[in-house]
Write a protein that holds these residues in place. Structure first.
Motif, PDB file in Angstrom:
ATOM      1  N   CYS A  88      -1.178 -19.858  34.575  1.00  0.00           N
ATOM      2  CA  CYS A  88      -0.598 -20.135  33.260  1.00  0.00           C
ATOM      3  C   CYS A  88      -1.011 -19.051  32.263  1.00  0.00           C
ATOM      4  O   CYS A  88      -2.001 -18.347  32.463  1.00  0.00           O
ATOM      5  N   LEU A  95       3.221 -19.461  30.728  1.00  0.00           N
ATOM      6  CA  LEU A  95       3.406 -20.864  31.070  1.00  0.00           C
ATOM      7  C   LEU A  95       2.304 -21.743  30.469  1.00  0.00           C
ATOM      8  O   LEU A  95       1.125 -21.382  30.442  1.00  0.00           O
ATOM      9  N   GLY A  97       1.128 -25.806  30.928  1.00  0.00           N
ATOM     10  CA  GLY A  97       1.345 -27.008  31.718  1.00  0.00           C
ATOM     11  C   GLY A  97       0.838 -28.245  30.992  1.00  0.00           C
ATOM     12  O   GLY A  97      -0.317 -28.278  30.566  1.00  0.00           O
ATOM     13  N   TRP A 141       6.485 -28.214  32.463  1.00  0.00           N
ATOM     14  CA  TRP A 141       6.322 -26.775  32.277  1.00  0.00           C
ATOM     15  C   TRP A 141       6.969 -26.349  30.960  1.00  0.00           C
ATOM     16  O   TRP A 141       8.158 -26.588  30.732  1.00  0.00           O
ATOM     17  N   ARG A 164      -2.968 -27.160  30.854  1.00  0.00           N
ATOM     18  CA  ARG A 164      -3.237 -25.958  31.641  1.00  0.00           C
ATOM     19  C   ARG A 164      -2.702 -24.769  30.857  1.00  0.00           C
ATOM     20  O   ARG A 164      -1.495 -24.629  30.664  1.00  0.00           O
ATOM     21  N   TYR A 169      -4.352 -22.931  36.099  1.00  0.00           N
ATOM     22  CA  TYR A 169      -3.195 -22.860  36.993  1.00  0.00           C
ATOM     23  C   TYR A 169      -2.660 -24.258  37.275  1.00  0.00           C
ATOM     24  O   TYR A 169      -3.363 -25.262  37.138  1.00  0.00           O
TER      25      TYR A 169
END
Length: 290
Positions: A88, A95, A97, A141, A164, A169
């Protein structure tokens, strides 16, 4: 290696390569959801702090890559891998999470908590990639803007909601763990990760740090009684998470030290020891102090 194990490893690699093709940096994971490659420094007496600068694999999320050849090399070095992790906070997607856990005691619903936060802070979660976990939870996501690191956290946003972010990750869909397979939620496979709503991003990024030992000048000893009641309502299995979340909120608003004793007494009444409670509160304090 048994045929089934070979098939699992081959599928994990295939899923990882597919993710890397979409610009998502990946690493191989074990069935315990941990990085599959051991640290090359595990036998060093001084345990150097290395994030992959030595050029060897085995640095966890710092090994994550989108290069197909490098992905294949990582999985070849870890033929026991049964899944893959997606780093992430890395370009191009940056990204984020949102991990919605399931409370096995029935003490709370993280999805409901997220909806309440959205209602209170006036944001909506847009349609986005959603991964179903074997425990019944889900990963949402989202993407963040460049240059805005989002820290990892557990229960800080609300009980049962883990984040995350940079340095963390997510277990990728298609991964097989001891408890089952991670899979895409129906109807989300073709979606791109949606941008994180600004109001939610403000909640995820840390507030300005206060100087050590300095409380806000308008601290009121009667403030935070709702947080105390929140801790008192905790059930076994969620007590520490509730205490940590309440302590974070108290320190975020500047009256953490003033409320620490009351939170400790409340946590002890729910069954935690005083030592456990004060250690949890101290962990929350460190997040909001330099």
């Amino acid at each position: 290696m048994a045929i089934t194990d070979r098939q699992t490893a081959a599928l994990a690699l295939a899923h990882a390569l597919s993710a890397a093709e979409r610009g998502l940096p990946v690493i191989p994971l074990t069935a315990r959801k941990l990085p599959a490659l051991p640290s090359p420094h595990r036998n060093d007496d001084r345990r150097p702090v290395c994030r992959g600068a030595c050029g060897l694999p085995g640095h966890g999320v710092h090994d994550a890559t989108t290069d197909p050849a490098a992905v294949r090399a990582l999985f070849a070095a870890a033929p026991w891998a049964t899944g893959y992790g997606i780093a992430c906070g890395r370009p191009p997607h940056h990204l984020i999470g949102i991990d919605l856990d399931v409370d096995p005691t029935g003490g709370g619903d993280s999805a409901v908590s997220l909806r309440r936060l959205a209602l209170h802070h006036l944001f909506t979660i847009p349609p986005t990639v959603t991964v179903l976990t074997p425990s019944g939870g889900r990963h949402l996501w989202l993407t963040g803007p460049p240059g805005v690191p989002v820290p990892n956290s557990a229960g800080r946003l609300a009980p049962g909601i883990d984040i995350r972010g940079t340095g963390g990750y997510l277990v990728g869909p298609g991964s097989v763990t001891r408890h089952g397979r991670y899979r895409l939620a129906p109807g989300t496979a073709g979606l791109p990760p949606a941008p994180c709503p600004r109001a939610l991003l403000r909640l995820l990024t840390p507030p300005p740090r206060r100087r050590h030992g300095v409380e806000a000048p308008d601290s009121d000893p009667d403030r935070g009684q709702g947080l105390v009641r929140f801790v008192l309502a905790a059930r076994e299995g969620g007590r520490n998470t509730r205490l940590f979340w309440a302590a974070c909120r108290a320190y975020e608003h500047g009256y953490g030290d003033a409320l620490a004793d009351a939170l400790t007494r409340a946590a002890v009444r729910t069954g935690l020891t005083e030592r456990e409670a004060r250690a949890t509160i101290a962990s929350a304090a460190r997040l909001f102090r330099c």
